[in-house]
Design an enzyme around this catalytic site. Structure first.
Site, PDB file in Angstrom:
ATOM      1  N   LYS A  39     121.655  26.880  78.971  1.00 27.13           N
ATOM      2  CA  LYS A  39     121.587  25.745  78.052  1.00 27.13           C
ATOM      3  C   LYS A  39     121.862  26.223  76.626  1.00 27.13           C
ATOM      4  O   LYS A  39     121.918  27.421  76.353  1.00 27.13           O
ATOM      5  CB  LYS A  39     120.194  25.114  78.134  1.00 27.13           C
ATOM      6  CG  LYS A  39     119.067  26.086  77.777  1.00 27.13           C
ATOM      7  CD  LYS A  39     117.720  25.454  77.906  1.00 27.13           C
ATOM      8  CE  LYS A  39     116.628  26.469  77.513  1.00 27.13           C
ATOM      9  NZ  LYS A  39     115.297  25.834  77.466  1.00 27.13           N
ATOM     10  N   ARG A 137     104.811  18.654  78.443  1.00 23.54           N
ATOM     11  CA  ARG A 137     106.169  18.437  77.920  1.00 23.54           C
ATOM     12  C   ARG A 137     106.909  17.675  79.004  1.00 23.54           C
ATOM     13  O   ARG A 137     106.597  16.516  79.266  1.00 23.54           O
ATOM     14  CB  ARG A 137     106.814  19.789  77.582  1.00 23.54           C
ATOM     15  CG  ARG A 137     108.082  19.680  76.741  1.00 23.54           C
ATOM     16  CD  ARG A 137     108.676  21.032  76.392  1.00 23.54           C
ATOM     17  NE  ARG A 137     109.181  21.744  77.575  1.00 23.54           N
ATOM     18  CZ  ARG A 137     109.874  22.873  77.523  1.00 23.54           C
ATOM     19  NH1 ARG A 137     110.122  23.435  76.351  1.00 23.54           N
ATOM     20  NH2 ARG A 137     110.312  23.446  78.636  1.00 23.54           N
ATOM     21  N   HIS A 169     106.882  24.487  84.600  1.00 23.08           N
ATOM     22  CA  HIS A 169     107.226  25.439  83.541  1.00 23.08           C
ATOM     23  C   HIS A 169     105.965  25.921  82.833  1.00 23.08           C
ATOM     24  O   HIS A 169     105.065  25.130  82.550  1.00 23.08           O
ATOM     25  CB  HIS A 169     108.161  24.781  82.530  1.00 23.08           C
ATOM     26  CG  HIS A 169     108.810  25.748  81.582  1.00 23.08           C
ATOM     27  ND1 HIS A 169     109.630  26.765  82.005  1.00 23.08           N
ATOM     28  CD2 HIS A 169     108.757  25.853  80.235  1.00 23.08           C
ATOM     29  CE1 HIS A 169     110.063  27.447  80.952  1.00 23.08           C
ATOM     30  NE2 HIS A 169     109.532  26.918  79.859  1.00 23.08           N
ATOM     31  N   ARG A 227     113.703  31.576  87.043  1.00 21.80           N
ATOM     32  CA  ARG A 227     114.640  31.056  86.040  1.00 21.80           C
ATOM     33  C   ARG A 227     114.665  32.019  84.848  1.00 21.80           C
ATOM     34  O   ARG A 227     113.697  32.105  84.091  1.00 21.80           O
ATOM     35  CB  ARG A 227     114.224  29.659  85.582  1.00 21.80           C
ATOM     36  CG  ARG A 227     114.127  28.627  86.704  1.00 21.80           C
ATOM     37  CD  ARG A 227     113.855  27.233  86.136  1.00 21.80           C
ATOM     38  NE  ARG A 227     112.681  27.185  85.301  1.00 21.80           N
ATOM     39  CZ  ARG A 227     111.439  26.940  85.724  1.00 21.80           C
ATOM     40  NH1 ARG A 227     111.209  26.730  87.025  1.00 21.80           N
ATOM     41  NH2 ARG A 227     110.430  26.906  84.883  1.00 21.80           N
ATOM     42  N   TYR A 270     120.652  30.961  43.492  1.00 24.23           N
ATOM     43  CA  TYR A 270     119.856  29.825  43.035  1.00 24.23           C
ATOM     44  C   TYR A 270     118.421  30.222  42.733  1.00 24.23           C
ATOM     45  O   TYR A 270     117.776  30.926  43.522  1.00 24.23           O
ATOM     46  CB  TYR A 270     119.847  28.722  44.104  1.00 24.23           C
ATOM     47  CG  TYR A 270     121.182  28.056  44.318  1.00 24.23           C
ATOM     48  CD1 TYR A 270     121.824  27.359  43.303  1.00 24.23           C
ATOM     49  CD2 TYR A 270     121.805  28.098  45.564  1.00 24.23           C
ATOM     50  CE1 TYR A 270     123.039  26.733  43.504  1.00 24.23           C
ATOM     51  CE2 TYR A 270     123.030  27.477  45.786  1.00 24.23           C
ATOM     52  CZ  TYR A 270     123.638  26.796  44.754  1.00 24.23           C
ATOM     53  OH  TYR A 270     124.850  26.177  44.944  1.00 24.23           O
ATOM     54  N   CYS A 317     122.351  30.893  50.522  1.00 22.77           N
ATOM     55  CA  CYS A 317     123.040  29.636  50.217  1.00 22.77           C
ATOM     56  C   CYS A 317     123.654  29.045  51.491  1.00 22.77           C
ATOM     57  O   CYS A 317     123.526  29.599  52.578  1.00 22.77           O
ATOM     58  CB  CYS A 317     124.126  29.893  49.175  1.00 22.77           C
ATOM     59  SG  CYS A 317     123.550  30.727  47.684  1.00 22.77           S
ATOM     60  N   MET A 318     124.335  27.932  51.336  1.00 22.30           N
ATOM     61  CA  MET A 318     124.902  27.260  52.496  1.00 22.30           C
ATOM     62  C   MET A 318     125.931  28.122  53.213  1.00 22.30           C
ATOM     63  O   MET A 318     125.983  28.141  54.455  1.00 22.30           O
ATOM     64  CB  MET A 318     125.541  25.935  52.089  1.00 22.30           C
ATOM     65  CG  MET A 318     126.077  25.131  53.254  1.00 22.30           C
ATOM     66  SD  MET A 318     126.815  23.560  52.765  1.00 22.30           S
ATOM     67  CE  MET A 318     125.381  22.650  52.188  1.00 22.30           C
ATOM     68  N   ASP A 319     126.749  28.851  52.441  1.00 23.63           N
ATOM     69  CA  ASP A 319     127.873  29.571  53.020  1.00 23.63           C
ATOM     70  C   ASP A 319     127.839  31.068  52.739  1.00 23.63           C
ATOM     71  O   ASP A 319     128.780  31.775  53.121  1.00 23.63           O
ATOM     72  CB  ASP A 319     129.192  29.038  52.451  1.00 23.63           C
ATOM     73  CG  ASP A 319     129.259  27.530  52.481  1.00 23.63           C
ATOM     74  OD1 ASP A 319     129.306  26.973  53.584  1.00 23.63           O
ATOM     75  OD2 ASP A 319     129.245  26.913  51.395  1.00 23.63           O
TER      76      ASP A 319
END
Length: 380
Positions: A39, A137, A169, A227, A270, A317-319
């Site tokens: 998954k 769950r 589980h 699993r 920043y 930062c973002m990038d």
């Protein structure tokens, strides 16, 4: 096309390591089948290449969270049994049954939807029933379990479904000695007995409870199938007990986009959370929180650059993020290793998780789609 020409970063995935990890896990559970949990895009490593390696390593089955993941496996020509265990209203169940995908049911309403798809397609639905043994769950609570079993028995008699598995589980199998483990095993045994009494748990039905942590630490929970999840990717399911001989499969690398000298007292990124203590060389690493590098890696996580470990300085930062190498040489295009198996002294994924107060699962599955996965060790 070389790494230097193609992209500012890569996640290098060692498929041979994945195959060997599966083999090691099978040795831990020799009497059980092994289902590989692929998954979340193979835990961030790449759904199809990982799945092929997992099967080559000896897994007889695969598991996905969602039907669309299972259908992607079928589209790629992977034909081993596949179980999908999270069903929401409106799932493409007809497609799933036509593709021989096994489905899990935790409630009578989901079972009814599976049966309706079986009637529409004329295909008997191979179904696993999930019991909630204490995780609260997925799964039917034990109070609702008899009702789910009765509905399954009716639909099985009709020929709409075939119950092929009964499962649950663990919540705390990764915490050695946790009191919930024995309670869940007892609850699972009770669920199995009720399923037998209801006539939906014969000798052909696969019993499965053990996840990665239980594979390596709780052999009495192996039943018919185990699993394997995080352990297949070489990341320990119980870090305080070591690596169990597993090898980390992913190495995350980037190349310096810009190296520059800055004066003493220069604020970095920043908020100026970091200020240089002397004239230094800073390196800009072109990965950021848009790529899954957690923002709070600021001042906590380390990378390997120029043969030494360097701490991330200034706000992620973002990038991009920054490292300070002092007076050491650093040039544009130089490779930086964020984490790997540790062979060259680089940080491991476990170290990143520990430093950031999380688990390795989050580190690898957060890695964004714009970081290409590059595969090594393909084929046996």
């Amino acid at each position: 096309m070389s790494f230097r020409e193609a992209t500012p970063a890569q996640a290098r995935v060692d498929l041979a390591a994945i195959r060997r990890n599966v083999e090691l896990l099978k040795e831990r559970a020799p009497s059980a089948e092994l289902m590989g949990a692929v998954k979340a895009d193979g835990y961030g490593h790449g759904l199809v290449p990982v799945s092929k390696a997992v099967v080559e390593g000896g897994a007889s089955r695969l598991g996905t969270a969602y039907v669309r993941e299972a259908l992607a496996l079928r589209a790629a020509g992977i034909d081993v049994p596949v179980l999908s265990w999270i069903l929401t209203p409106g799932e493409p169940l007809d497609e799933a049954l036509l593709a021989d995908v096994e489905l899990s049911a935790s409630a009578e309403v989901r079972l009814a939807e599976i049966a309706a798809a079986a009637r529409r397609t004329g295909r008997t639905a191979r179904t696993h029933l999930e019991a909630d043994t204490g995780m609260s769950r997925g799964g039917a609570p034990l109070a609702a379990w008899p009702g789910l079993l009765a509905a399954a028995a009716r639909l099985q008699a009709e020929g709409a479904i075939e119950v092929v598995g009964v499962w649950s589980h663990f919540a705390c199998s990764d915490i050695p000695g946790h009191g919930s483990v024995d309670l869940q095993i007892d609850a699972y045994e009770s669920a199995l007995k009720l399923a037998e009494q209801a006539g939906v748990c014969g000798s052909h039905v696969i019993r499965h409870l053990a996840n990665s942590a239980a594979i390596v630490s709780l052999p009495r929970t192996h039943y018919d199938l185990v699993r394997a999840g995080i352990a297949m990717y070489g990341l320990s399911p119980i870090p305080e007990q070591g690596d169990f001989g597993l090898r980390q499969a992913m190495t995350l690398v980037a190349r310096i986009a810009l190296a520059k000298r800055v004066p003493e007292g220069a604020g970095v990124s920043y908020g100026h959370l970091y200020t240089t203590s002397c004239e230094s060389t800073l390196g800009l690493v072109p990965l950021g929180y848009a790529d899954g590098i957690l923002r709070h890696a600021t001042g906590r996580a380390e990378v390997m650059a120029g043969g030494r470990r360097r701490q991330i300085v200034g706000r992620v930062c973002m990038d991009q993020f920054m490292i300070d190498v002092g007076d050491d040489p650093l040039s544009d295009g130089d490779e930086v290793v964020l984490f790997g198996p540790g062979d060259q002294g680089e940080p491991t994924c476990q170290e990143w998780a520990d430093n950031l107060g999380t688990i390795t699962h989050e580190i690898v599955t957060r890695l964004g789609a714009r970081v290409p996965r590059v595969y090594e060790g393909a084929g046996k």
